[in-house]
Design a protein around this motif. Sequence first.
Motif, PDB file in Angstrom:
ATOM      1  N   SER A 284      22.347  40.221  14.534  1.00 59.65           N
ATOM      2  CA  SER A 284      22.819  40.683  13.231  1.00 59.65           C
ATOM      3  C   SER A 284      23.540  39.564  12.486  1.00 59.65           C
ATOM      4  O   SER A 284      24.238  38.742  13.099  1.00 59.65           O
ATOM      5  N   VAL A 285      23.357  39.552  11.166  1.00 59.18           N
ATOM      6  CA  VAL A 285      23.987  38.553  10.300  1.00 59.18           C
ATOM      7  C   VAL A 285      24.631  39.269   9.123  1.00 59.18           C
ATOM      8  O   VAL A 285      24.282  40.409   8.795  1.00 59.18           O
ATOM      9  N   SER A 286      25.573  38.605   8.457  1.00 58.17           N
ATOM     10  CA  SER A 286      26.190  39.175   7.258  1.00 58.17           C
ATOM     11  C   SER A 286      26.683  38.043   6.371  1.00 58.17           C
ATOM     12  O   SER A 286      26.794  36.888   6.803  1.00 58.17           O
TER      13      SER A 286
ATOM     14  N   SER B  63      21.983  42.357  -1.591  1.00 60.27           N
ATOM     15  CA  SER B  63      21.494  41.372  -0.633  1.00 60.27           C
ATOM     16  C   SER B  63      22.241  40.065  -0.862  1.00 60.27           C
ATOM     17  O   SER B  63      23.142  39.993  -1.706  1.00 60.27           O
ATOM     18  N   SER B  64      21.859  39.032  -0.135  1.00 63.84           N
ATOM     19  CA  SER B  64      22.526  37.747  -0.275  1.00 63.84           C
ATOM     20  C   SER B  64      21.513  36.627  -0.094  1.00 63.84           C
ATOM     21  O   SER B  64      20.454  36.821   0.533  1.00 63.84           O
ATOM     22  N   ASP B  65      21.848  35.452  -0.622  1.00 63.21           N
ATOM     23  CA  ASP B  65      21.005  34.277  -0.382  1.00 63.21           C
ATOM     24  C   ASP B  65      21.537  33.451   0.785  1.00 63.21           C
ATOM     25  O   ASP B  65      20.953  32.420   1.132  1.00 63.21           O
ATOM     26  N   ARG B  66      22.626  33.929   1.407  1.00 62.24           N
ATOM     27  CA  ARG B  66      23.221  33.206   2.532  1.00 62.24           C
ATOM     28  C   ARG B  66      23.888  34.182   3.488  1.00 62.24           C
ATOM     29  O   ARG B  66      24.747  34.967   3.104  1.00 62.24           O
ATOM     30  N   TYR B  67      23.459  34.137   4.727  1.00 60.29           N
ATOM     31  CA  TYR B  67      24.060  34.967   5.762  1.00 60.29           C
ATOM     32  C   TYR B  67      24.607  34.080   6.875  1.00 60.29           C
ATOM     33  O   TYR B  67      24.174  32.941   7.056  1.00 60.29           O
ATOM     34  N   VAL B  68      25.554  34.615   7.627  1.00 54.27           N
ATOM     35  CA  VAL B  68      26.141  33.925   8.769  1.00 54.27           C
ATOM     36  C   VAL B  68      25.904  34.781  10.012  1.00 54.27           C
ATOM     37  O   VAL B  68      26.081  36.006   9.977  1.00 54.27           O
TER      38      VAL B  68
ATOM     39  N   ASN C 176      29.707  40.160  22.857  1.00 55.56           N
ATOM     40  CA  ASN C 176      28.981  39.504  21.776  1.00 55.56           C
ATOM     41  C   ASN C 176      28.637  38.078  22.203  1.00 55.56           C
ATOM     42  O   ASN C 176      29.520  37.258  22.453  1.00 55.56           O
ATOM     43  N   LEU C 177      27.347  37.762  22.268  1.00 55.66           N
ATOM     44  CA  LEU C 177      26.870  36.471  22.758  1.00 55.66           C
ATOM     45  C   LEU C 177      26.603  35.468  21.642  1.00 55.66           C
ATOM     46  O   LEU C 177      26.130  34.358  21.920  1.00 55.66           O
ATOM     47  N   ILE C 178      26.892  35.815  20.417  1.00 49.67           N
ATOM     48  CA  ILE C 178      26.558  34.912  19.321  1.00 49.67           C
ATOM     49  C   ILE C 178      27.297  33.577  19.472  1.00 49.67           C
ATOM     50  O   ILE C 178      28.500  33.548  19.786  1.00 49.67           O
ATOM     51  N   GLY C 179      26.581  32.504  19.333  1.00 45.73           N
ATOM     52  CA  GLY C 179      27.142  31.172  19.459  1.00 45.73           C
ATOM     53  C   GLY C 179      27.115  30.610  20.864  1.00 45.73           C
ATOM     54  O   GLY C 179      27.308  29.398  21.048  1.00 45.73           O
TER      55      GLY C 179
ATOM     56  N   PRO D  69      16.524  33.901   2.141  1.00 42.57           N
ATOM     57  CA  PRO D  69      17.908  33.444   2.288  1.00 42.57           C
ATOM     58  C   PRO D  69      18.033  32.373   3.370  1.00 42.57           C
ATOM     59  O   PRO D  69      17.103  32.121   4.143  1.00 42.57           O
ATOM     60  N   VAL D  70      19.194  31.790   3.446  1.00 43.15           N
ATOM     61  CA  VAL D  70      19.557  30.871   4.515  1.00 43.15           C
ATOM     62  C   VAL D  70      20.434  31.622   5.510  1.00 43.15           C
ATOM     63  O   VAL D  70      21.324  32.378   5.107  1.00 43.15           O
ATOM     64  N   ILE D  71      20.169  31.441   6.791  1.00 42.68           N
ATOM     65  CA  ILE D  71      21.035  32.012   7.824  1.00 42.68           C
ATOM     66  C   ILE D  71      21.757  30.874   8.516  1.00 42.68           C
ATOM     67  O   ILE D  71      21.138  30.002   9.132  1.00 42.68           O
ATOM     68  N   GLN D  72      23.073  30.869   8.411  1.00 43.67           N
ATOM     69  CA  GLN D  72      23.900  29.822   9.008  1.00 43.67           C
ATOM     70  C   GLN D  72      24.182  30.161  10.467  1.00 43.67           C
ATOM     71  O   GLN D  72      24.735  31.218  10.768  1.00 43.67           O
ATOM     72  N   PRO D  73      23.811  29.266  11.396  1.00 40.24           N
ATOM     73  CA  PRO D  73      24.091  29.541  12.808  1.00 40.24           C
ATOM     74  C   PRO D  73      25.588  29.630  13.080  1.00 40.24           C
ATOM     75  O   PRO D  73      26.404  28.979  12.410  1.00 40.24           O
ATOM     76  N   ALA D  74      25.931  30.416  14.067  1.00 39.65           N
ATOM     77  CA  ALA D  74      27.334  30.533  14.468  1.00 39.65           C
ATOM     78  C   ALA D  74      27.789  29.252  15.154  1.00 39.65           C
ATOM     79  O   ALA D  74      26.988  28.500  15.717  1.00 39.65           O
ATOM     80  N   ALA D  75      29.068  28.993  15.109  1.00 47.42           N
ATOM     81  CA  ALA D  75      29.624  27.829  15.798  1.00 47.42           C
ATOM     82  C   ALA D  75      29.370  27.962  17.295  1.00 47.42           C
ATOM     83  O   ALA D  75      29.613  29.020  17.883  1.00 47.42           O
ATOM     84  N   PRO D  76      28.873  26.907  17.930  1.00 44.89           N
ATOM     85  CA  PRO D  76      28.563  26.993  19.365  1.00 44.89           C
ATOM     86  C   PRO D  76      29.819  27.112  20.221  1.00 44.89           C
ATOM     87  O   PRO D  76      30.886  26.606  19.858  1.00 44.89           O
ATOM     88  N   LYS D  77      29.684  27.805  21.348  1.00 42.30           N
ATOM     89  CA  LYS D  77      30.795  27.931  22.290  1.00 42.30           C
ATOM     90  C   LYS D  77      30.255  27.981  23.703  1.00 42.30           C
ATOM     91  O   LYS D  77      29.079  28.303  23.936  1.00 42.30           O
ATOM     92  N   GLU D  78      31.102  27.659  24.646  1.00 44.17           N
ATOM     93  CA  GLU D  78      30.677  27.611  26.039  1.00 44.17           C
ATOM     94  C   GLU D  78      30.370  29.014  26.550  1.00 44.17           C
ATOM     95  O   GLU D  78      30.961  29.998  26.120  1.00 44.17           O
ATOM     96  N   SER D  79      29.447  29.082  27.512  1.00 46.30           N
ATOM     97  CA  SER D  79      28.960  30.380  27.969  1.00 46.30           C
ATOM     98  C   SER D  79      29.167  30.618  29.450  1.00 46.30           C
ATOM     99  O   SER D  79      28.652  31.588  29.998  1.00 46.30           O
ATOM    100  N   GLY D  80      29.906  29.721  30.112  1.00 44.54           N
ATOM    101  CA  GLY D  80      30.195  29.955  31.522  1.00 44.54           C
ATOM    102  C   GLY D  80      28.945  29.989  32.372  1.00 44.54           C
ATOM    103  O   GLY D  80      28.074  29.132  32.276  1.00 44.54           O
TER     104      GLY D  80
END
Length: 451
Positions: free
Chosen positions: A365-367, A378-383, A399-402, A429-440
Amino acid sequence: MTVNQSPNVIVVFTDQQRWDTTGVHGNPLDLTPNFDQMAGEGTHLYNAFTCQPVCAPARSCFQTGKFATETGCYRNSVPLPDDEKTLAHYFKENGYYTGYIGKWHLAAEEPVSRKRQGGYDYWLAANGLEHTSEPYKTTVYDNEQNPVELPGYRVDALTDAAIRFIDDREKQANPFFLFLSYLEPHHQNRTDNYPAPDGYEEKYTAKWIPPDLQALGGTSAQHLGGYYGMVKRIDEALGRILDTLKSLGIREETIVLFTSDHGCHFKTRNHEYKRSCHESSIRIPTAITGPGFFHGGKKKELVSLIDFPPTLLDAAGIKVPEQMSGHSFLPLVNQEAGDWENEVFIQISESQVGRAIRTNRWKYSVSDPDADRIYDASSDRYVEEFLYDLAADPYELTNLIGFRSHQKVAEVLRGKLLKKIIQMENETPVIQPAAPKESGQRGVMDEEVWL
């Protein structure tokens, strides 16, 4: 007994009912024996989802077969345009008498004027039934906007009206299409509670709690007993409808679809009860019986509410309009849908301007955090906002995003979602990826990415 070549069609539509209120989805409280029997004798759509988890937009999708952004009804309080054809128009054009009873929520007026009644021949409804009525005081309006007071608990009052409609139409030569739209188990807005019939809330308070609500709480401790009591009374009403068809000798020639507009997360995912990408908001109980659907069994393919309108027309022998966005699932029932697209596209409004896709394994999911959630359709940019592994985490608690381990999954789902937005909204639209984070310790095998 009527001798129609075309089947009668009844939609029994509830408001805000979770899929796991039903016995066939594991609820142990015996709330839905009639639904469960219907699912067993007919076709059970095990994985059914709304395409818009809020009242009016979902209803606009069901009535027109178009996504909410196509009609402009992307949020509550946007009336359905006068020139939009509804299911009533299509059925009428093919010899059906059409009726609507209950909650409409597709006008901006009360009572609803004739031109805003969606083309239905018979009308006994209110636009905002939660505002015109109380649990034991039901006020609806007829075709000419005259108020009609119906006695009994609200579910029973509307059911009695539906039975009168069915009994009257059975005596006529032409088939009928009836849309019976309950308010329950939606909360009563004025008091923000779930008022079940007398004695029902007490019976189900402090009983079984779905795992997501056990973990997250919300208002479930306060509300779940009343909510379950409302579901129980709805199922009893469904039994009365089915008994009516049987007593009139028309059950075998009548299609009955039972479903809901969206679910209920009891303020665990945002500040109210729906409008989120989570299963508790989007997954809906759905079963259908009648000609074409008897002994269809359990279908585990993913089906969207947007697929219901073309399915009903298809089952009635009516050509499905090209402008409808969904697809008839009748081939699924007949085991002829070898290329069924096993994913659903969801538009989210009012709580956010969001978009989501649900596959067998994944939820993504994005918003747009900067959008005006009321005035922007709607939007031209989602995150990127949410990613869930439904195989490992069916209650969406992590939540596993990023997560670096799930970058490939997010990339694939991002592409799928963009494809859906382009196809259904004609926007890129453009979908901006979430900031990466460690996943153990987490990891994803290559073959799991595409599930």
